[in-house]
Scaffold this motif. Sequence first.
Motif, short mmCIF file in Angstrom:
data_model
loop_
_atom_site.label_atom_id
_atom_site.label_comp_id
_atom_site.label_asym_id
_atom_site.label_seq_id
_atom_site.Cartn_x
_atom_site.Cartn_y
_atom_site.Cartn_z
N ILE A 1 0.85 -1.21 0.00
CA ILE A 1 0.00 0.00 0.00
C ILE A 1 0.88 1.25 0.00
CG2 ILE A 1 -1.65 1.36 1.35
CD1 ILE A 1 -2.90 -1.24 2.28
N GLY A 2 1.89 1.24 0.88
CA GLY A 2 2.80 2.38 0.95
C GLY A 2 3.45 2.65 -0.39
N VAL B 1 0.83 3.94 -2.93
CA VAL B 1 0.43 5.34 -2.71
C VAL B 1 1.54 6.28 -3.15
CG1 VAL B 1 -0.05 7.05 -0.92
CG2 VAL B 1 -1.21 4.84 -0.88
N MET B 2 2.76 5.94 -2.77
CA MET B 2 3.90 6.78 -3.15
C MET B 2 3.99 6.92 -4.67
SD MET B 2 6.18 8.44 -1.53
CE MET B 2 6.87 9.68 -2.61
N VAL C 1 1.12 9.05 -5.97
CA VAL C 1 1.34 10.49 -5.72
C VAL C 1 2.32 11.05 -6.74
CG1 VAL C 1 2.36 12.14 -4.13
CG2 VAL C 1 0.76 10.43 -3.27
N LEU D 1 1.45 13.82 -9.66
CA LEU D 1 2.16 15.10 -9.71
C LEU D 1 2.91 15.26 -11.03
CD1 LEU D 1 3.44 15.33 -6.06
CD2 LEU D 1 1.62 16.64 -7.12
N ILE E 1 2.42 18.21 -13.77
CA ILE E 1 3.51 19.05 -14.30
C ILE E 1 3.57 18.95 -15.82
CG2 ILE E 1 6.02 19.30 -14.41
CD1 ILE E 1 6.14 18.69 -11.49
N VAL F 1 -5.49 11.23 2.32
CA VAL F 1 -4.83 10.09 1.69
C VAL F 1 -4.00 9.29 2.69
CG1 VAL F 1 -3.26 9.33 -0.13
CG2 VAL F 1 -4.73 11.33 -0.51
N LEU G 1 -5.09 5.61 5.15
CA LEU G 1 -4.35 4.40 4.78
C LEU G 1 -3.25 4.05 5.78
CD1 LEU G 1 -4.07 5.15 0.96
CD2 LEU G 1 -5.44 3.34 1.99
N LEU H 1 -0.58 5.66 6.55
CA LEU H 1 0.75 5.81 5.95
C LEU H 1 1.46 7.07 6.46
CD1 LEU H 1 -0.12 4.87 2.27
CD2 LEU H 1 1.19 3.51 3.90
N TYR I 1 3.92 7.51 8.09
CA TYR I 1 5.38 7.51 8.00
C TYR I 1 5.89 8.01 6.65
CZ TYR I 1 4.73 3.13 5.46
OH TYR I 1 4.34 2.19 4.55
N LEU I 2 4.98 8.12 5.68
CA LEU I 2 5.40 8.63 4.36
C LEU I 2 5.32 10.15 4.26
CD1 LEU I 2 3.89 6.15 1.75
CD2 LEU I 2 6.27 6.50 2.34
N ILE J 1 8.43 12.34 2.90
CA ILE J 1 8.78 12.22 1.49
C ILE J 1 7.66 12.73 0.60
CG2 ILE J 1 8.07 9.79 1.33
CD1 ILE J 1 10.56 9.42 -0.44
N VAL J 2 6.40 12.43 0.98
CA VAL J 2 5.27 12.90 0.17
C VAL J 2 5.19 14.43 0.20
CG1 VAL J 2 2.76 12.94 -0.02
CG2 VAL J 2 3.95 10.78 0.33
N VAL K 1 7.76 15.97 -2.07
CA VAL K 1 7.40 15.83 -3.49
C VAL K 1 6.29 16.81 -3.86
CG1 VAL K 1 6.47 14.27 -5.21
CG2 VAL K 1 8.13 13.44 -3.57
N VAL K 2 5.28 16.93 -2.97
CA VAL K 2 4.18 17.85 -3.25
C VAL K 2 4.71 19.29 -3.36
CG1 VAL K 2 2.10 18.91 -2.27
CG2 VAL K 2 2.38 16.43 -2.24
N ALA L 1 6.69 19.77 -6.63
CA ALA L 1 5.82 19.83 -7.81
C ALA L 1 5.05 21.15 -7.84
CB ALA L 1 4.85 18.65 -7.79
#
Lengths: 367, 198
Positions: free
Chosen positions: A7-8, A11-12, A15, A19, A23, B66, B70, B72, B74-75, B78-79, B82-83, B86
């Motif tokens: 799942i992780g 999702v990564m 995302v 994005l 762009i 999001v 879920l 998540l 711990y993400l 990094i998320v 990235v956001v 972008a």
Amino acid sequence: MITAFLIGLGVMCAVVLILTLVILACDATIANYGPVRIVINGEREITVQGGRPLLASLKDHEIFLPSACGGRGSCGMCKVRVLEGAGDPLATELPWLNAQERKDKIRLSCQVKVKRPLRIEVPRELLQVRQYRTQVIGMRDLTYDIKEVTLQLAPGERIDFQAGQFIQFEVPPYALADEPVYRAYSISSSPAQHDRVELEIRLVPNGICTTYVHRYLKVGDGVTVNGPYGDFHLQENDREMICVAGGSGMAPIKSILARLAETGSKRRIRYFFGARTERDLFLVDEMRALERTLTDFRFIPALSAPQDGAAWQGETGLVTAVLERHVTSVENAEAYLCGSPGMINATVAVLKKKGMPVERIYFDSFG
Amino acid sequence: MSELLYFLAVLLSAVFTSNILLTNYLGMCSFLAVSKEIKTSLGLGAAVVFVMAITCPLNWMVSAWVLEPLHLEYLRFIVFIVVIAAFVQVLEMIVERVSETLYANLGIFLPLITVNCAILGASLFMIIRKYTLAESFVYGTGSGLGWMLAILAMAGIRQEKLNQSKLPRGLEGPAIALVVAGIMALAFMGFSGMGGGN
């Protein structure tokens, strides 16, 4: 455990994918400026894909502005006059532009993005600048540290330049260079030769291009050059000429002399060439031959440190001192200097002291 | 009414009492590098305000809608990065398209901001402090304003005072700037306790 991991990961990826798509969509819509027209010198018109830097857009149309850094805005060489369509200079350009240039709407072409129709002015001689793929057909040692390299243009290609101008030599990536590097060298051959150019390249310790030429380049290799550039060139008039050069500063002067010989010039020419020892002298026979061909030419080599016991008959001392002794009247004379900045500054000082107006002193300094 | 007052409190505390630069020391590199002139630091400051005000709610939405459902969390780091990257990229394209003046004054700083830790810091603090979406916007704006205030004050001091002063050689440049930043941080500590011991 595995599900949580998947799942992780999912999702990564999702995302990043979303994005990236956003762009890309923006790049195709917001940053898409469509075809844009550029009018050059009010006469030539080219159409380019908008959104890219002016330097690169011009290069696509075979208009080469001099640039040493490759468009990062760190060399300040790619200046061009933009009359219309580019707005005000960016902060990244300001360090390279003086007040007069800002008033004249000079810009760094690598920082100007083509977004609206542009009207620009490119010096006429730069429009003749082209890129040439050449082949090395001759390498010869002029001294222990200066090589003469002869480059043959591809069949059917032709280069037009003025005696004294230089070209840029592209060094491909090799042990000392991660990316292509460009270095300027004066052409030493006559402008009447349209199918080849000769360069005189002195080995500089750890120099990226000179090391490449001296240690790696061999006959038969391909070399990309672009040019010609430079406003140091022979002035067509009847004035007496005083030429002063040192080391590989011989190159543009040699080209100028060749041009004068071919046109049967009657001008009075004195050429002072500075070297340390006899080992540093070269092309002396060619110069003596020119003394016979040209009506009133004398080659005056000056050694600053002649070897003890050597049978040196010529002038000794710094070239500036020799110049000072020889030159009496500068009334109807102009000067052509090529060499290190130190030599040029000292020579300009001597000539000014003799009464020569600065606007008649032309020089090409390699810093 | 009390709601409005609460937002005001969040805003003011982000600007003054818990100024992201002077209490958390985030965003130091651009703070030291671009604070030599008031004009350029104004441009950078404005860009930070704008980017923080938008990325905070943006990251809040990503986090609440999001990542949390879920499990998540711990993400987040990094998320969020990235956001932010972008968003800055897209923002630069828009600014460049819309206004030449804006691009010249603000747009050229945007690539600098992508990697500014204060931006990421604001997004992470807003999660720790469990703000709502609206609060995260107010907090982001406030943090940006606080950062801008600090860099403007620093640029003012450097431009008007430090440039004219004779400094020991070892203290020139970033060294004296860090000393000044420390004293400014002490001064800002004086703001804590305001706003009713919140």
